[in-house]
Enzyme design. Structure first.
Site, PDB file in Angstrom:
ATOM      1  N   LYS A   1      16.833  35.164 111.523  1.00  0.00           N
ATOM      2  CA  LYS A   1      17.451  36.475 111.722  1.00  0.00           C
ATOM      3  C   LYS A   1      18.966  36.340 111.630  1.00  0.00           C
ATOM      4  O   LYS A   1      19.579  35.611 112.400  1.00  0.00           O
ATOM      5  CB  LYS A   1      17.047  37.036 113.088  1.00  0.00           C
ATOM      6  CG  LYS A   1      15.578  37.388 113.143  1.00  0.00           C
ATOM      7  CD  LYS A   1      15.119  37.802 114.530  1.00  0.00           C
ATOM      8  CE  LYS A   1      13.651  38.241 114.489  1.00  0.00           C
ATOM      9  NZ  LYS A   1      13.126  38.499 115.839  1.00  0.00           N
ATOM     10  N   MET A   2      19.538  37.042 110.658  1.00  0.00           N
ATOM     11  CA  MET A   2      20.980  36.989 110.438  1.00  0.00           C
ATOM     12  C   MET A   2      21.606  38.283 110.943  1.00  0.00           C
ATOM     13  O   MET A   2      21.305  39.369 110.441  1.00  0.00           O
ATOM     14  CB  MET A   2      21.245  36.815 108.931  1.00  0.00           C
ATOM     15  CG  MET A   2      22.701  36.663 108.584  1.00  0.00           C
ATOM     16  SD  MET A   2      22.867  36.141 106.850  1.00  0.00           S
ATOM     17  CE  MET A   2      24.656  36.032 106.710  1.00  0.00           C
ATOM     18  N   PRO A   3      22.479  38.204 111.967  1.00  0.00           N
ATOM     19  CA  PRO A   3      23.072  39.434 112.515  1.00  0.00           C
ATOM     20  C   PRO A   3      23.830  40.237 111.450  1.00  0.00           C
ATOM     21  O   PRO A   3      24.536  39.675 110.622  1.00  0.00           O
ATOM     22  CB  PRO A   3      24.023  38.920 113.602  1.00  0.00           C
ATOM     23  CG  PRO A   3      23.443  37.598 114.008  1.00  0.00           C
ATOM     24  CD  PRO A   3      22.872  37.016 112.745  1.00  0.00           C
TER      25      PRO A   3
ATOM     26  N   GLY B   1      29.143  40.160 111.502  1.00  0.00           N
ATOM     27  CA  GLY B   1      29.664  38.845 111.870  1.00  0.00           C
ATOM     28  C   GLY B   1      31.176  38.887 111.865  1.00  0.00           C
ATOM     29  O   GLY B   1      31.783  39.815 111.335  1.00  0.00           O
TER      30      GLY B   1
ATOM     31  N   GLY C   1      34.478  37.577 110.350  1.00  0.00           N
ATOM     32  CA  GLY C   1      35.047  36.851 109.221  1.00  0.00           C
ATOM     33  C   GLY C   1      36.255  36.055 109.685  1.00  0.00           C
ATOM     34  O   GLY C   1      36.973  36.491 110.587  1.00  0.00           O
TER      35      GLY C   1
ATOM     36  N   ASP D   1      31.420  33.713 110.129  1.00  0.00           N
ATOM     37  CA  ASP D   1      31.508  33.361 108.716  1.00  0.00           C
ATOM     38  C   ASP D   1      32.721  32.466 108.495  1.00  0.00           C
ATOM     39  O   ASP D   1      33.860  32.885 108.722  1.00  0.00           O
ATOM     40  CB  ASP D   1      31.629  34.629 107.861  1.00  0.00           C
ATOM     41  CG  ASP D   1      31.663  34.279 106.378  1.00  0.00           C
ATOM     42  OD1 ASP D   1      30.588  33.989 105.828  1.00  0.00           O
ATOM     43  OD2 ASP D   1      32.768  34.253 105.796  1.00  0.00           O
TER      44      ASP D   1
ATOM     45  N   TYR E   1      39.100  27.883 103.881  1.00  0.00           N
ATOM     46  CA  TYR E   1      39.956  28.676 104.781  1.00  0.00           C
ATOM     47  C   TYR E   1      40.862  27.778 105.625  1.00  0.00           C
ATOM     48  O   TYR E   1      41.777  28.249 106.279  1.00  0.00           O
ATOM     49  CB  TYR E   1      39.125  29.561 105.722  1.00  0.00           C
ATOM     50  CG  TYR E   1      38.187  30.528 105.028  1.00  0.00           C
ATOM     51  CD1 TYR E   1      38.330  30.829 103.665  1.00  0.00           C
ATOM     52  CD2 TYR E   1      37.151  31.145 105.727  1.00  0.00           C
ATOM     53  CE1 TYR E   1      37.456  31.703 103.037  1.00  0.00           C
ATOM     54  CE2 TYR E   1      36.283  32.023 105.097  1.00  0.00           C
ATOM     55  CZ  TYR E   1      36.440  32.297 103.757  1.00  0.00           C
ATOM     56  OH  TYR E   1      35.569  33.166 103.138  1.00  0.00           O
TER      57      TYR E   1
ATOM     58  N   LYS F   1      30.807  27.486 103.637  1.00  0.00           N
ATOM     59  CA  LYS F   1      30.702  27.509 102.182  1.00  0.00           C
ATOM     60  C   LYS F   1      31.226  26.212 101.578  1.00  0.00           C
ATOM     61  O   LYS F   1      32.264  25.699 102.002  1.00  0.00           O
ATOM     62  CB  LYS F   1      31.491  28.702 101.617  1.00  0.00           C
ATOM     63  CG  LYS F   1      31.114  30.014 102.289  1.00  0.00           C
ATOM     64  CD  LYS F   1      31.942  31.187 101.822  1.00  0.00           C
ATOM     65  CE  LYS F   1      31.780  32.353 102.775  1.00  0.00           C
ATOM     66  NZ  LYS F   1      32.701  32.312 103.913  1.00  0.00           N
TER      67      LYS F   1
ATOM     68  N   HIS G   1      30.494  28.663  97.234  1.00  0.00           N
ATOM     69  CA  HIS G   1      31.531  29.682  97.423  1.00  0.00           C
ATOM     70  C   HIS G   1      31.778  30.548  96.181  1.00  0.00           C
ATOM     71  O   HIS G   1      32.051  31.742  96.291  1.00  0.00           O
ATOM     72  CB  HIS G   1      32.836  29.009  97.873  1.00  0.00           C
ATOM     73  CG  HIS G   1      33.723  29.898  98.685  1.00  0.00           C
ATOM     74  ND1 HIS G   1      34.480  29.450  99.738  1.00  0.00           N
ATOM     75  CD2 HIS G   1      33.973  31.215  98.595  1.00  0.00           C
ATOM     76  CE1 HIS G   1      35.155  30.465 100.256  1.00  0.00           C
ATOM     77  NE2 HIS G   1      34.871  31.548  99.572  1.00  0.00           N
TER      78      HIS G   1
END
Length: 316
Positions: free
Chosen positions: A12-14, A17, A19, A44, A49, A78, A111
């Site tokens: 289950k992915m909310p 999210g 970022g 995420d 980043y 990613k 990515h």
């Protein structure tokens, strides 16, 4: 309404999210901690980043305080394009895990659909300022991604910025072991992505919208760029529901069963961005918002325009 999307792996992915792109390293730890306190469970992240260590500190701190357990969280990262050569993939994933202080990721994405020259430079460029490709093939990189699932380093794998043809290539790969569970793409009312979303969802691939608010703080913004949060029509619909423009833009995505990952480092906005499950847009309002599409991209990755796998020459 459900607050999550069920992936093809049954995880289950909310639907909302936090970022972390463009979140300065010095501020992201506090933002992550504020988000967990506010009820966020989906984060995420990405190697490129360059703030995974600080993101991990925020997560770790809240686990230590007993506010959440690791299994309550859904952590995404990613694989960066300079690690697309098969022998480099596992080490890149392990680097991310070490930075985030985690034993496993819930979801790990390629990515971009294009490999870049391996080395210390995250954005290797030639003398014309165009990116230098690697001679890797997305299907070979995908095989290395599948090995991460089998090794227990990641629970699910997916893609990001892939167009339909590139996604199809993976789905049709001979001997495919794990299909992509998710495609993370730029999406907001000026880039509604209807065709790509419909295609992905029809194949059991969940879609995540990045830049759902059309981030105003991107470093390359031009004064004449349109601003979603200031769009009078968006403000008008939001006011009807007693909601902020940001809440409206997030509701627009989750009502299409599209996951949204707004970025913020402001505690008040972090809280506000999660309050999108207590109202509903009418069919007419959804249609109005979809009509704002102008195929306007914030993240065009223009330095890779000449790359043979550049994804945005295709219609979708």
């Amino acid at each position: 309404m459900a607050t999550y999307v069920q992936l093809s792996t049954t995880a289950k992915m909310p639907l909302v999210g936090l970022g972390t792109w463009q979140s300065p390293a010095g501020k992201v730890t506090a933002a992550v901690m504020a988000a967990i306190d506010a009820g966020y469970r989906h984060f995420d992240c990405a190697y490129v980043y360059q703030n995974e260590k600080e993101t991990g500190e925020g997560i770790h701190q809240k686990i230590k305080e007993g506010v959440v357990k690791r299994e309550d969280l859904f952590i995404v990262s990613k694989l960066w394009c300079t690690f697309y050569e098969k022998p480099l993939v596992k080490g890149a994933c392990q680097k991310t895990l070490a930075g985030l202080k985690l034993d496993y990721l819930d979801l790990y994405l390629m990515h971009w659909p294009l490999g870049l020259k391996a080395g210390d430079e995250l954005f290797p460029k030639d003398d014309k300022g165009m990116s230098i490709p690697s001679n890797t093939h997305i299907l070979q990189t995908w095989e290395a991604m599948e090995e991460l699932v089998d090794a227990g380093l990641v629970k699910a794998i997916g893609i990001s910025n892939f167009n339909r043809e590139q996604t199809e290539r993976i789905l049709n790969k001979p001997g495919l072991k794990h299909k992509p569970a998710n495609n993370q793409i730029e999406c907001h009312p000026y880039l509604t992505q209807e065709k790509l979303i419909k295609y992905c969802q029809s194949k059991g691939i969940a879609v995540t919208a990045y830049c759902p608010l059309g981030p105003p703080d991107r470093p390359w913004a031009k004064p004449e760029d349109p601003s979603l949060l200031d769009d009078p029509k968006i403000k008008e619909i939001a006011a009807k529901h007693n909601k902020t423009p940001a809440q409206l833009l997030l509701r627009f995505q989750i009502q299409r069963n599209v996951i949204a990952i707004p970025k913020s480092i402001t505690p008040q906005r972090i809280v506000e961005n999660l309050k999108v499950f207590d109202f509903e847009l009418t069919k007419k309002e959804m249609a109005t918002i979809l009509s704002f599409n102008r195929n306007w991209r914030i993240c065009a990755m223009s330095m890779s325009k000449t790359h043979k796998e550049y994804p945005f020459h295709a219609e979708y």
